[in-house]
Design a protein around this motif. Structure first.
Motif, mmCIF file in Angstrom:
data_model
loop_
_atom_site.group_PDB
_atom_site.id
_atom_site.type_symbol
_atom_site.label_atom_id
_atom_site.label_comp_id
_atom_site.label_asym_id
_atom_site.label_seq_id
_atom_site.Cartn_x
_atom_site.Cartn_y
_atom_site.Cartn_z
ATOM 1 N N ALA A 236 0.961 -1.167 -0.044
ATOM 2 C CA ALA A 236 0.072 -0.116 0.105
ATOM 3 C C ALA A 236 0.955 1.324 0.035
ATOM 4 O O ALA A 236 0.702 2.038 -0.758
ATOM 5 N N LEU A 237 1.858 1.357 0.734
ATOM 6 C CA LEU A 237 2.896 2.243 1.034
ATOM 7 C C LEU A 237 3.440 2.690 -0.505
ATOM 8 O O LEU A 237 3.531 3.829 -0.850
ATOM 9 N N ARG A 238 3.900 1.538 -1.172
ATOM 10 C CA ARG A 238 4.504 1.667 -2.448
ATOM 11 C C ARG A 238 3.522 2.275 -3.332
ATOM 12 O O ARG A 238 3.766 3.299 -4.207
ATOM 13 N N ARG A 239 2.394 1.732 -3.326
ATOM 14 C CA ARG A 239 1.184 2.584 -4.392
ATOM 15 C C ARG A 239 1.006 3.827 -4.081
ATOM 16 O O ARG A 239 0.814 4.653 -5.061
ATOM 17 N N LYS A 243 1.658 7.004 -6.591
ATOM 18 C CA LYS A 243 0.495 7.753 -6.932
ATOM 19 C C LYS A 243 0.435 9.446 -6.613
ATOM 20 O O LYS A 243 0.159 10.055 -7.497
ATOM 21 N N ARG A 244 1.271 9.579 -5.537
ATOM 22 C CA ARG A 244 1.536 10.901 -5.167
ATOM 23 C C ARG A 244 2.525 11.474 -6.118
ATOM 24 O O ARG A 244 2.551 12.604 -6.473
ATOM 25 N N PHE A 245 3.629 10.712 -6.518
ATOM 26 C CA PHE A 245 4.508 11.122 -7.218
ATOM 27 C C PHE A 245 4.181 11.475 -8.744
ATOM 28 O O PHE A 245 4.407 12.469 -9.149
ATOM 29 N N LEU A 246 3.001 10.650 -9.268
ATOM 30 C CA LEU A 246 2.261 11.117 -10.548
ATOM 31 C C LEU A 246 1.506 12.356 -10.306
ATOM 32 O O LEU A 246 1.867 13.326 -11.211
ATOM 33 N N ALA A 275 9.561 6.688 -9.784
ATOM 34 C CA ALA A 275 9.216 6.709 -8.361
ATOM 35 C C ALA A 275 9.271 5.514 -7.859
ATOM 36 O O ALA A 275 9.828 5.273 -6.467
ATOM 37 N N THR A 276 9.206 4.107 -8.705
ATOM 38 C CA THR A 276 9.566 2.911 -8.127
ATOM 39 C C THR A 276 10.926 2.678 -7.522
ATOM 40 O O THR A 276 11.182 2.211 -6.644
ATOM 41 N N ALA A 277 11.968 3.354 -8.581
ATOM 42 C CA ALA A 277 13.171 3.159 -8.321
ATOM 43 C C ALA A 277 13.668 4.016 -6.976
ATOM 44 O O ALA A 277 14.334 3.665 -6.130
#
Ligand SMILES: Nc1ncnc2c1ncn2[C@@H]1O[C@H](COP(=O)(O)OP(=O)(O)O)[C@@H](O)[C@H]1O
Ligand SMILES: CC(C)(COP(=O)(O)O)[C@@H](O)C(=O)NCCC(=O)O
Length: 318
Positions: A236-239, A243-246, A275-277
């Protein structure tokens, strides 16, 4: 080794479902105005009337009991010692991962606590102001470790908290800008003898390595009277982070002054990969190595579900 079955072992926490916790609100009145919700909510966090009623009003009621009891203990001890000095601020720490919604929780608590009667003075600071300036992090080769314990000026944060607890007036904290990704030169936030201070930050429950010779080394949470850890599963945190980065790509990053302006033109796919990186390299590593290990030190743990709503609450036994 404890050889009892897990259900028979001592659990330092009492754990409540959302429904059980919500009932503890009792008759605590709703003091937030409908228009305030948007102001208090961080980007992409969830905050609605139901969340405040079910989670934050019972917490506000509990905190009023803790603050009141601490004040009485404080006065009783002063009487016993035969000393007179002004009462010290009550300090509440708010910890948890990047993107878990610490800022929303801290702001809601500030708003609710400030409306207790008689109106206490409630101040809020975030520990990002105590990050070392970007140039220094670059020089030390740890810019990608922003948020890790070594990226903070811990002695400055400790002396700030010590000044607050000793009743000093006009105590200053440096200010961090997400826009420039750096400390703002010559800008300060001022804390002036609050009744309650909320200190929010990823690392506020850390102890560091304690010296073997038993020498006194203060840690940030020595100054806390109460602490809240906001918890959520990593998926969830990753998602939420991505989402916030986008969302930031389409808003804050479009500002030419933004440190992340170079990301403003990325496609959805490229922004997700970037963002994932960053999540994996910096924020997940910090969560696993430094933040999550501090969770069992909190007085209260708010566990969020995939939709940001708190689904259970654990309160440390006294
Ligand atoms: N690069 C950024 N630019 C602008 N605002 C940001 C950026 N990163 C985080 N924020 C904002 O800063 C605040 C703190 O974020 P964070 O430290 O992740 O804590 P949390 O999400 O737990 O409140 C949030 O309100 C978030 O929306
Ligand atoms: C500024 C932060 C370290 C959090 O600061 P805090 O107030 O929790 O001490 C974090 O929000 C951050 O910007 N981390 C850097 C990595 C990233 O850009 O996600």
């Amino acid at each position: 080794m404890d050889i009892r079955a897990p259900e028979q072992q001592y659990n330092p926490y009492r754990v409540y479902t959302r429904e059980e916790w919500a009932r503890l609100r009792d008759d605590t009145p709703m003091t937030l105005e409908p228009g305030e919700f948007d102001r208090l909510r961080s980007l992409h966090d969830r905050l609605d009337l139901q969340e405040v009623e079910d989670i934050y009003l019972p917490l506000s009621r509990l905190l009023s009991i803790y603050v009141d009891a601490m004040q009485r203990l404080y006065y009783a001890e002063r009487q016993f010692l035969n000393i007179r000095d002004r009462k010290v601020p009550y300090i509440i720490g708010v910890a948890g991962s990047v993107a878990v919604g610490k800022s929303t929780t801290a702001r809601v608590l500030q708003a609710l606590l400030a409306r207790w009667s008689p109106r206490p003075k409630v101040e809020l600071i975030t520990t990002d102001g105590f990050l070392y300036p970007k140039a220094l992090l670059e020089q030390q080769g740890i810019l990608q470790k922003k948020g890790f314990p070594e990226s903070y000026d811990l002695p400055l944060l400790l002396s700030f908290l010590s000044d607050i607890k000793s009743g000093r007036r006009h105590v200053r904290s440096p200010v961090y800008s997400h826009l420039t990704y750096d400390i703002v030169p010559n800008e300060w936030a001022e804390v002036d003898q609050p009744d309650i201070l909320i200190v929010e930050g990823v690392n506020v429950l850390q102890t560091g390595k304690l010296p073997r010779d038993g020498k006194a080394v203060p840690v940030v949470s020595d100054f806390f009277d109460f602490s809240v850890y906001i918890d959520a599963d990593e998926a969830a945190l990753r998602r939420w982070y991505i989402k916030r980065f986008l969302a930031l790509r389409d808003t804050a990053f479009t500002n030419p002054k933004s440190y992340f302006n170079r990301y403003a033109l990325l496609s959805d796919e490229e922004a997700t990969a970037t963002a994932t990186a960053i999540w994996e390299r910096t924020n997940l590593a910090n969560l696993e190595d430094n933040i999550l290990p501090t969770r069992p030190r909190a007085t209260l743990i708010l566990k969020k579900g995939a939709d940001h709503a708190v689904e259970s609450v654990a309160l440390r036994r006294l």
